[in-house]
Design an enzyme around this catalytic site. Structure first.
Site, PDB file in Angstrom:
ATOM      1  N   CYS A  83       0.827  -1.220   0.000  1.00 53.23           N
ATOM      2  CA  CYS A  83       0.000   0.000   0.000  1.00 53.23           C
ATOM      3  C   CYS A  83       0.855   1.261   0.000  1.00 53.23           C
ATOM      4  O   CYS A  83       0.328   2.365  -0.173  1.00 53.23           O
ATOM      5  CB  CYS A  83      -0.915   0.021   1.216  1.00 53.23           C
ATOM      6  SG  CYS A  83      -1.889  -1.461   1.385  1.00 53.23           S
ATOM      7  N   SER A 207     -11.111   1.573   5.136  1.00 54.72           N
ATOM      8  CA  SER A 207     -11.038   2.235   3.839  1.00 54.72           C
ATOM      9  C   SER A 207     -11.732   1.336   2.817  1.00 54.72           C
ATOM     10  O   SER A 207     -11.840   0.126   3.019  1.00 54.72           O
ATOM     11  CB  SER A 207      -9.579   2.437   3.447  1.00 54.72           C
ATOM     12  OG  SER A 207      -8.897   1.197   3.481  1.00 54.72           O
ATOM     13  N   LYS A 328      -9.696   6.628   4.518  1.00 50.95           N
ATOM     14  CA  LYS A 328     -11.012   6.136   4.957  1.00 50.95           C
ATOM     15  C   LYS A 328     -12.132   6.591   4.029  1.00 50.95           C
ATOM     16  O   LYS A 328     -12.972   5.801   3.628  1.00 50.95           O
ATOM     17  CB  LYS A 328     -11.287   6.634   6.395  1.00 50.95           C
ATOM     18  CG  LYS A 328     -12.732   6.490   6.843  1.00 50.95           C
ATOM     19  CD  LYS A 328     -13.121   5.024   6.972  1.00 50.95           C
ATOM     20  CE  LYS A 328     -14.613   4.781   6.941  1.00 50.95           C
ATOM     21  NZ  LYS A 328     -15.207   4.801   5.599  1.00 50.95           N
ATOM     22  N   HIS A 332      -9.018   4.621  -0.854  1.00 47.04           N
ATOM     23  CA  HIS A 332      -7.681   4.024  -0.759  1.00 47.04           C
ATOM     24  C   HIS A 332      -7.433   3.077  -1.933  1.00 47.04           C
ATOM     25  O   HIS A 332      -7.460   1.857  -1.768  1.00 47.04           O
ATOM     26  CB  HIS A 332      -7.573   3.298   0.594  1.00 47.04           C
ATOM     27  CG  HIS A 332      -6.246   2.686   0.891  1.00 47.04           C
ATOM     28  ND1 HIS A 332      -5.056   3.114   0.324  1.00 47.04           N
ATOM     29  CD2 HIS A 332      -5.903   1.651   1.730  1.00 47.04           C
ATOM     30  CE1 HIS A 332      -4.055   2.375   0.785  1.00 47.04           C
ATOM     31  NE2 HIS A 332      -4.549   1.480   1.628  1.00 47.04           N
TER      32      HIS A 332
HETATM   33  N1  COA Z   1     -16.856   2.800   4.246  1.00 49.83           N
HETATM   34  C1  COA Z   1     -18.130   3.223   4.110  1.00 49.83           C
HETATM   35  N2  COA Z   1     -19.013   2.644   3.269  1.00 49.83           N
HETATM   36  C2  COA Z   1     -18.564   1.622   2.519  1.00 49.83           C
HETATM   37  C3  COA Z   1     -17.248   1.150   2.606  1.00 49.83           C
HETATM   38  C4  COA Z   1     -16.374   1.786   3.502  1.00 49.83           C
HETATM   39  N3  COA Z   1     -15.105   1.369   3.636  1.00 49.83           N
HETATM   40  N4  COA Z   1     -17.089   0.120   1.731  1.00 49.83           N
HETATM   41  C5  COA Z   1     -18.267  -0.034   1.116  1.00 49.83           C
HETATM   42  N5  COA Z   1     -19.152   0.869   1.592  1.00 49.83           N
HETATM   43  C6  COA Z   1     -20.554   0.997   1.225  1.00 49.83           C
HETATM   44  C7  COA Z   1     -20.769   0.991  -0.268  1.00 49.83           C
HETATM   45  O1  COA Z   1     -20.747   2.306  -0.775  1.00 49.83           O
HETATM   46  C8  COA Z   1     -22.107   0.353  -0.403  1.00 49.83           C
HETATM   47  O2  COA Z   1     -23.085   1.327  -0.099  1.00 49.83           O
HETATM   48  P1  COA Z   1     -24.523   1.310  -0.846  1.00 49.83           P
HETATM   49  O3  COA Z   1     -25.148  -0.010  -0.493  1.00 49.83           O
HETATM   50  O4  COA Z   1     -25.217   2.504  -0.278  1.00 49.83           O
HETATM   51  O5  COA Z   1     -24.197   1.415  -2.302  1.00 49.83           O
HETATM   52  C9  COA Z   1     -22.132  -0.670   0.731  1.00 49.83           C
HETATM   53  O6  COA Z   1     -21.201  -0.188   1.713  1.00 49.83           O
HETATM   54  C10 COA Z   1     -21.728  -2.054   0.306  1.00 49.83           C
HETATM   55  O7  COA Z   1     -20.602  -1.940  -0.551  1.00 49.83           O
HETATM   56  P2  COA Z   1     -19.735  -3.182  -0.974  1.00 49.83           P
HETATM   57  O8  COA Z   1     -18.758  -2.738  -1.997  1.00 49.83           O
HETATM   58  O9  COA Z   1     -20.645  -4.333  -1.311  1.00 49.83           O
HETATM   59  O10 COA Z   1     -18.966  -3.483   0.364  1.00 49.83           O
HETATM   60  P3  COA Z   1     -18.279  -4.822   0.781  1.00 49.83           P
HETATM   61  O11 COA Z   1     -19.013  -5.323   1.976  1.00 49.83           O
HETATM   62  O12 COA Z   1     -18.088  -5.720  -0.383  1.00 49.83           O
HETATM   63  O13 COA Z   1     -16.835  -4.313   1.199  1.00 49.83           O
HETATM   64  C11 COA Z   1     -15.222  -3.889   2.892  1.00 49.83           C
HETATM   65  C12 COA Z   1     -16.635  -3.565   2.361  1.00 49.83           C
HETATM   66  C13 COA Z   1     -14.971  -3.030   4.114  1.00 49.83           C
HETATM   67  C14 COA Z   1     -15.113  -5.371   3.237  1.00 49.83           C
HETATM   68  C15 COA Z   1     -14.190  -3.553   1.776  1.00 49.83           C
HETATM   69  O14 COA Z   1     -14.319  -2.215   1.418  1.00 49.83           O
HETATM   70  C16 COA Z   1     -12.787  -3.830   2.226  1.00 49.83           C
HETATM   71  O15 COA Z   1     -12.314  -4.953   2.125  1.00 49.83           O
HETATM   72  N6  COA Z   1     -12.066  -2.814   2.696  1.00 49.83           N
HETATM   73  C17 COA Z   1     -10.692  -2.939   3.145  1.00 49.83           C
HETATM   74  C18 COA Z   1      -9.758  -2.800   1.984  1.00 49.83           C
HETATM   75  C19 COA Z   1      -8.338  -3.002   2.398  1.00 49.83           C
HETATM   76  O16 COA Z   1      -8.000  -3.901   3.162  1.00 49.83           O
HETATM   77  N7  COA Z   1      -7.445  -2.158   1.893  1.00 49.83           N
HETATM   78  C20 COA Z   1      -6.039  -2.226   2.177  1.00 49.83           C
HETATM   79  C21 COA Z   1      -5.750  -1.570   3.443  1.00 49.83           C
HETATM   80  S1  COA Z   1      -4.028  -1.269   3.695  1.00 49.83           S
END
Ligand code: COA
Length: 386
Positions: A83, A207, A328, A332
């Site tokens: 990252c 994020s 966040k 990201h």
């Molecule tokens: N914060 C706020 N809202 C979020 C979000 C977040 N991080 N991620 C997704 N959403 C929202 C979407 O906009 C969507 O909203 P809607 O229903 O109104 O359209 C809803 O949540 C579902 O989105 P979706 O893409 O299906 O989410 P998900 O459950 O598949 O994924 C996480 C959510 C948190 C699991 C995913 O974003 C993730 O894995 N994040 C971490 C990424 C990571 O590890 N990065 C590296 C870090 S160093």
């Protein structure tokens, strides 16, 4: 060594860019930055990216982006540091200009993550952890951070809700950022009700998975004023590393790589935390924001969350963070984030951050973390023109 300055910045809005290829994303940011700097060619091009091979089937981004941007023939490389890839690319560009190997260097961070399923992206991101001892045991990247957060809460006596202001602050700032992914505020109540992703980490601690690209143009500082009306000096560029696996670290709740990186940066700059007007830190998860604040000297061990509880991280607080939404809420796109952070700091130092402007910002710090703390890259930027 020569002083180095940023003479142009550019970005594309973070989001889900399903109809835009990775080379087009990079081109959008690169053209914006080069257009602002008024340069058509560069001596070198560095592309920060983590997952293009895994998620888009495309490696060899250096030559690909150089060619697509009309710079066929230019020396060009992809830089990978999980990252921290974007900040790593900036570090390479800085070394090239500071060392006199190049005069104009373009750095672009790009990532395209949303074309694949969530499971594929989670598996790809886990490659930033230790493959033999973490990922192969089923630990996703969110899970690594969840273990850190749980341990932090246990050792320092916090509960989940104590982390809420990290999300509230980031979303409030992203709501005024036209390039942000989540341009809406959230409340402490919404934080309390957010769905758990990996206990104790909730959706609002995390994020998002997203696409984006950001770019900067570098030049020697002594000619920067003739090339740009608002150049920004890179006062420090420093890296620290640590064990990739959390269990191999001296103390899982101290980011020794960040401590080293920031100590080297303060030394190079000739200052300390008291000189920093804003800090774009690696808030991929709220726990990372807390640990980064501590490693950078803004709080003692266990005091990072207290800074959030006291709202000292807001735009008019003691140390503003995530001023345009951070990882966040601005988003990201992993290998691009380190460059977005620097673009945010540059806009703050130029006084162009609009509703999110930190009053009289003169010196800003950006810190990017590869993995859960194994590679940490810190840049301190300083306004050159009053
Ligand atoms: N914060 C706020 N809202 C979020 C979000 C977040 N991080 N991620 C997704 N959403 C929202 C979407 O906009 C969507 O909203 P809607 O229903 O109104 O359209 C809803 O949540 C579902 O989105 P979706 O893409 O299906 O989410 P998900 O459950 O598949 O994924 C996480 C959510 C948190 C699991 C995913 O974003 C993730 O894995 N994040 C971490 C990424 C990571 O590890 N990065 C590296 C870090 S160093």
């Amino acid at each position: 060594m020569r002083d180095v300055a940023i003479i142009g910045v550019g970005q594309v809005a973070v989001g889900e860019h399903w109809t835009t290829s990775i080379r087009h994303l990079a081109l959008g940011a690169l053209q914006a930055a080069m257009g602002e700097a008024g340069v058509r060619r560069a001596d070198m091009l560095y592309v920060g990216n983590m997952l293009s091979g895994e998620l888009t089937g495309q490696e060899h981004l250096g030559a690909l982006v150089a060619d697509f941007a009309g710079m066929r023939g230019t020396e060009a490389f992809k830089i990978e540091a999980a990252c921290g890839s974007g900040a790593g690319a900036l570090r390479m560009g800085y070394i090239a200009v500071a060392g006199g190997m190049a005069d104009i260097v373009v750095v672009v961070g790009v990532e395209k993550m949303t074309d694949m399923s969530g499971a594929d992206v989670t598996a790809a991101l886990a490659m930033a952890a230790d493959g033999d001892y973490e990922a192969s045991q089923g630990l996703s990247f969110v899970a690594v951070n969840a273990l850190l957060m749980r341990r932090y809460m246990f050792e320092h006596g916090y509960d989940r809700q104590d982390f809420s202001f990290f999300a509230v602050n980031a979303h409030r700032n992203a709501s005024h950022n036209p390039n942000g992914m989540f341009q809406f505020p959230v409340t402490a109540g919404q934080f309390a009700r957010a769905k758990l992703v990996c206990d104790p980490i909730s959706l609002l601690d995390s994020s998002p998975v997203c696409d984006g690209a950001a770019a900067v143009v570098l030049a020697p500082a002594d000619v920067a004023r003739s090339l740009s009306p608002a150049p920004v000096r890179i006062g420090a560029s420093a890296v620290g590393t640590d064990a990739v696996a959390v269990h191999d670290r001296r103390d899982p709740l101290v980011l020794d790589g960040a401590v080293l990186s920031v100590r080297r940066a303060y030394q190079q700059f000739g200052g300390g935390p008291e000189d920093i007007d804003l800090f774009e830190l690696h808030d991929a998860f709220s726990i990372m924001a807390a640990l980064s604040l501590e490693a950078a000297g803004f709080a003692e061990r266990g005091g990072g969350v207290r800074l959030a509880l006291e709202e000292d991280i807001g735009l008019s607080g003691r140390i503003p963070i995530a001023t345009m939404g951070g990882l966040k809420a601005r988003g990201h796109p992993v290998g691009a984030s380190g460059v977005y952070q620097v673009v945010d700091v540059v806009q703050q130092l130029r006084g162009l951050a609009g509703a999110n402007q930190v009053p009289n910002a003169r010196i800003g710090m950006a810190q990017s973390v590869g993995g859960s703390g194994a590679t940490v890259i810190t840049h301190i930027l300083e306004r050159m023109v009053e």
